[in-house]
Design a protein around this motif. Structure first.
Motif, mmCIF file in Angstrom:
data_model
loop_
_atom_site.group_PDB
_atom_site.id
_atom_site.type_symbol
_atom_site.label_atom_id
_atom_site.label_comp_id
_atom_site.label_asym_id
_atom_site.label_seq_id
_atom_site.Cartn_x
_atom_site.Cartn_y
_atom_site.Cartn_z
ATOM 1 N N ILE A 1 -101.610 3.293 -8.362
ATOM 2 C CA ILE A 1 -102.178 2.670 -7.164
ATOM 3 C C ILE A 1 -103.670 2.933 -7.050
ATOM 4 O O ILE A 1 -104.312 2.500 -6.112
ATOM 5 C CB ILE A 1 -101.475 3.133 -5.854
ATOM 6 C CG1 ILE A 1 -101.469 4.656 -5.760
ATOM 7 C CG2 ILE A 1 -100.073 2.575 -5.772
ATOM 8 C CD1 ILE A 1 -101.073 5.159 -4.387
ATOM 9 N N GLY A 2 -104.211 3.623 -8.052
ATOM 10 C CA GLY A 2 -105.640 3.935 -8.000
ATOM 11 C C GLY A 2 -106.365 3.601 -9.286
ATOM 12 O O GLY A 2 -107.293 4.294 -9.673
ATOM 13 N N PHE B 1 -97.392 -0.144 -14.774
ATOM 14 C CA PHE B 1 -96.784 -1.356 -14.233
ATOM 15 C C PHE B 1 -97.871 -2.378 -13.925
ATOM 16 O O PHE B 1 -98.864 -2.061 -13.265
ATOM 17 C CB PHE B 1 -96.005 -1.021 -12.948
ATOM 18 C CG PHE B 1 -95.522 -2.227 -12.210
ATOM 19 C CD1 PHE B 1 -94.416 -2.934 -12.663
ATOM 20 C CD2 PHE B 1 -96.183 -2.660 -11.066
ATOM 21 C CE1 PHE B 1 -93.974 -4.063 -11.975
ATOM 22 C CE2 PHE B 1 -95.754 -3.787 -10.377
ATOM 23 C CZ PHE B 1 -94.648 -4.487 -10.835
ATOM 24 N N PRO C 1 -106.724 -9.649 1.207
ATOM 25 C CA PRO C 1 -106.748 -8.415 2.006
ATOM 26 C C PRO C 1 -107.015 -7.181 1.159
ATOM 27 O O PRO C 1 -107.021 -7.249 -0.063
ATOM 28 C CB PRO C 1 -105.335 -8.346 2.595
ATOM 29 C CG PRO C 1 -104.786 -9.720 2.464
ATOM 30 C CD PRO C 1 -105.423 -10.314 1.245
ATOM 31 N N LYS D 1 -108.264 -7.327 -6.097
ATOM 32 C CA LYS D 1 -109.521 -8.057 -6.327
ATOM 33 C C LYS D 1 -110.341 -7.393 -7.439
ATOM 34 O O LYS D 1 -110.755 -8.045 -8.394
ATOM 35 C CB LYS D 1 -110.362 -8.123 -5.036
ATOM 36 C CG LYS D 1 -109.681 -8.810 -3.865
ATOM 37 C CD LYS D 1 -110.550 -8.844 -2.636
ATOM 38 C CE LYS D 1 -110.856 -7.450 -2.065
ATOM 39 N NZ LYS D 1 -109.692 -6.773 -1.473
ATOM 40 N N ILE E 1 -98.451 -6.604 -12.939
ATOM 41 C CA ILE E 1 -98.047 -7.992 -12.706
ATOM 42 C C ILE E 1 -99.093 -8.865 -13.394
ATOM 43 O O ILE E 1 -100.274 -8.826 -13.039
ATOM 44 C CB ILE E 1 -97.969 -8.312 -11.203
ATOM 45 C CG1 ILE E 1 -96.856 -7.485 -10.570
ATOM 46 C CG2 ILE E 1 -97.718 -9.802 -10.988
ATOM 47 C CD1 ILE E 1 -96.834 -7.526 -9.061
HETATM 48 N N1 LIG Z 1 -101.584 -7.204 -11.028
HETATM 49 C C1 LIG Z 1 -101.328 -5.927 -10.691
HETATM 50 N N2 LIG Z 1 -100.234 -5.315 -11.170
HETATM 51 C C2 LIG Z 1 -99.985 -4.031 -10.861
HETATM 52 N N3 LIG Z 1 -100.736 -3.257 -10.072
HETATM 53 C C3 LIG Z 1 -101.842 -3.817 -9.556
HETATM 54 C C4 LIG Z 1 -102.194 -5.172 -9.812
HETATM 55 N N4 LIG Z 1 -103.342 -5.476 -9.145
HETATM 56 C C5 LIG Z 1 -103.692 -4.346 -8.505
HETATM 57 N N5 LIG Z 1 -102.802 -3.345 -8.733
HETATM 58 C C6 LIG Z 1 -102.878 -1.977 -8.225
HETATM 59 O O1 LIG Z 1 -103.242 -2.046 -6.861
HETATM 60 C C7 LIG Z 1 -104.361 -1.196 -6.603
HETATM 61 C C8 LIG Z 1 -105.382 -1.956 -5.765
HETATM 62 O O2 LIG Z 1 -106.042 -2.908 -6.600
HETATM 63 P P1 LIG Z 1 -107.612 -3.161 -6.455
HETATM 64 O O3 LIG Z 1 -108.335 -1.889 -6.299
HETATM 65 O O4 LIG Z 1 -108.007 -4.058 -7.581
HETATM 66 O O5 LIG Z 1 -107.575 -3.988 -5.082
HETATM 67 P P2 LIG Z 1 -108.795 -4.462 -4.168
HETATM 68 O O6 LIG Z 1 -108.339 -5.773 -3.588
HETATM 69 O O7 LIG Z 1 -110.068 -4.463 -4.928
HETATM 70 O O8 LIG Z 1 -108.769 -3.326 -3.066
HETATM 71 P P3 LIG Z 1 -109.922 -2.915 -2.015
HETATM 72 O O9 LIG Z 1 -109.791 -3.903 -0.914
HETATM 73 O O10 LIG Z 1 -109.544 -1.535 -1.631
HETATM 74 O O11 LIG Z 1 -111.243 -3.018 -2.756
HETATM 75 C C9 LIG Z 1 -104.966 -0.823 -7.945
HETATM 76 O O12 LIG Z 1 -105.244 0.550 -7.935
HETATM 77 C C10 LIG Z 1 -103.951 -1.174 -8.981
HETATM 78 O O13 LIG Z 1 -103.382 -0.009 -9.517
#
Ligand SMILES: Nc1ncnc2c1ncn2[C@@H]1O[C@H](COP(=O)(O)OP(=O)(O)OP(=O)(O)O)[C@@H](O)[C@H]1O
Ligand SMILES: [Mg+2]
Length: 74
Positions: A9-10, A23, A47, A52, A25
């Motif tokens: 998750i990070g 994992f 969100p 992103k 997607i």
């Molecule tokens: N396609 C995916 N499959 C699996 N896990 C994912 C996927 N996309 C994102 N994640 C997980 O979800 C977490 C959040 O993703 P990310 O940091 O890219 O989101 P963000 O939209 O940029 O968040 P923020 O709004 O905090 O900037 C990541 O740490 C990643 O581990």
């Protein structure tokens, strides 16, 4: 064979996430969709924590010469 995958998750770095077989997607189809749309400006309105940054990391690496020949990632 161990089917259970670590759900990270990070992790915002595409290569790291894929190399460690966390994992994932598969959103690689986004690259084709985005490229074929031919947009000049792209607003990614999602969100918090929707992937992103990870998605942009994926696109960056796909087009980077540093990742030339990295068929293992794509
Ligand atoms: N396609 C995916 N499959 C699996 N896990 C994912 C996927 N996309 C994102 N994640 C997980 O979800 C977490 C959040 O993703 P990310 O940091 O890219 O989101 P963000 O939209 O940029 O968040 P923020 O709004 O905090 O900037 C990541 O740490 C990643 O581990
Ligand atoms: Mg982010």
């Amino acid at each position: 064979m161990n089917m259970a995958r670590t759900v990270s998750i990070g992790c915002q770095d595409y290569e790291t996430l894929r190399k460690n077989q966390y994992f994932y997607i598969d959103k690689t189809h986004f690259i084709r969709e985005w490229w074929e749309a031919g947009d000049i400006v792209t607003l990614i309105a999602r969100p918090r924590r929707f992937g992103k940054t990870l998605n942009i990391s994926m696109v960056e690496q796909f087009f980077s010469v540093d990742y030339d020949g990295r068929g293992d990632l794509f």
